[in-house]
Scaffold this motif. Sequence first.
Motif, short mmCIF file in Angstrom:
data_model
loop_
_atom_site.label_atom_id
_atom_site.label_comp_id
_atom_site.label_asym_id
_atom_site.label_seq_id
_atom_site.Cartn_x
_atom_site.Cartn_y
_atom_site.Cartn_z
N GLY A 233 1.65 6.17 -2.44
CA GLY A 233 0.83 7.31 -1.35
C GLY A 233 0.44 6.81 -0.25
O GLY A 233 -0.50 7.95 0.75
N ASP A 234 0.15 5.64 -0.53
CA ASP A 234 -0.98 4.92 0.52
C ASP A 234 0.12 4.13 1.68
O ASP A 234 0.13 3.29 0.70
CB ASP A 234 -2.10 3.94 -0.19
CG ASP A 234 -3.08 3.71 1.04
OD1 ASP A 234 -3.21 3.48 2.08
OD2 ASP A 234 -4.42 3.59 0.39
N PRO A 235 -0.53 4.31 2.33
CA PRO A 235 0.22 2.88 3.63
C PRO A 235 -0.05 1.69 2.57
O PRO A 235 0.96 0.90 3.56
CB PRO A 235 0.42 3.50 5.21
CG PRO A 235 -0.37 5.13 4.94
CD PRO A 235 -0.74 4.66 3.39
N ALA A 236 -1.08 1.32 2.65
CA ALA A 236 -1.28 0.04 3.22
C ALA A 236 -1.26 -0.58 1.26
O ALA A 236 -1.34 -1.93 2.12
CB ALA A 236 -3.15 -0.27 2.43
N TRP A 237 -1.15 0.22 0.42
CA TRP A 237 -0.27 0.05 -0.28
C TRP A 237 1.49 -0.12 -1.12
O TRP A 237 1.64 -0.97 -2.00
CB TRP A 237 -1.12 0.17 -1.93
CG TRP A 237 -2.60 0.01 -1.89
CD1 TRP A 237 -3.39 0.16 -1.42
CD2 TRP A 237 -2.74 -1.55 -2.36
NE1 TRP A 237 -4.79 -0.09 -1.29
CE2 TRP A 237 -3.78 -1.18 -2.37
CE3 TRP A 237 -2.11 -2.81 -2.90
CZ2 TRP A 237 -5.22 -2.89 -2.79
CZ3 TRP A 237 -2.88 -3.76 -3.43
CH2 TRP A 237 -3.70 -3.68 -3.19
#
Length: 373
Positions: A233-237
Amino acid sequence: MMTDSAFIQPPPIARAKKNDSLMRRQRFYGWLMGSPAFLGLILFIFVPFVMAIVLSFTDQRLLSPNPTEGVGLRNYDRLLAVSWLKQDAQRDEQNKLVLDIKGEPQFERLRTVLRQDPSYKGYSELSTVTFSDSRVVVLAKDPLFIKSFINTIKFAFLVIPLQCGAALLLALLVNMGLKGTNFFRTAYFAPVVTSMVVVSIVWTFLYHKDIGLVNEFLHSVSFGLIDKINWLGDPAWSMPAIVIMSAWQGAGYQMLIFLAGLQNISEDLYEAASLDGANSWQKFVNVTLPGLRNTTIFVIMSTTIAAFGLFTQVDVMTSGGPADSTTTVMYHAVRKGFREQDIGYGATISVVYFLVILAIALGQKYYFDKREK
């Protein structure tokens, strides 16, 4: 009693005809045995690709009452068109910069600027670089294709060294002949023969933010220092999460290839290195790696092609999100061609992407061939 005629050899012309007839029969049987594979290549690869090229010049839709019409290069222009514009910050009557709520320079709405200039028809924002009192906006008619291509390149650069390195490490461990080698070889290869859809669903649960085993494991080994990570749910992960899962799933196949290469390296080379006083690391660098050169080239090229075909993991785990951070070219092509029923444009994406992958594969081959010389 044998006569002299029994020892008379047939003339050279007769032998040549016999050999030529044998070669013709061998070629015939070769083509006959290979015909199922050739037929499959023609029906499922060559013909669809030719159809994709033809459809890319049309406005074909999956379900439409309107007849198909030729559109020339319009689909390619829509896919590849990129432009830019420069905007100056707004100023008041006293020539002072107009600032927004965050205290940053305020610019005229990009949508208004694009509507005022007919040459920017169909363009949307791709990225923006802001300076002190001006900004440069990069535009594209299909910015999502550019983002998808960047995401695919990012995935390939991350997964290729990780997957190939893990496969080589596993092959070295299996090749050591330790107890339980057959069990571990089967365990490492099991994810390869498991459906990618099933693997993706399982890893979706493993990556769950609240009850996933991955977060629980990291929380335990770090004694609570690592907080729960929103993997999908996190664009960085999100992309690193797919990279880790894909490398784990595919490493077993490359492991078997590396293992076959290791077993083809002569033991005499290792014995000679031992006599010269080489340690384990020196044997690995000077004997193992040179012996695996051709194997490594094949593994890297095959892994690269497979990485550029990333689709199933994205479709099952993230659906291209969050914020298009995991959208790939293959996912974009399927979404445009089938879900949005724009067959002509989806075919255009496929044709362009095939040419890109072909260029990358030929570039890798040229690089490795040049290094070999």
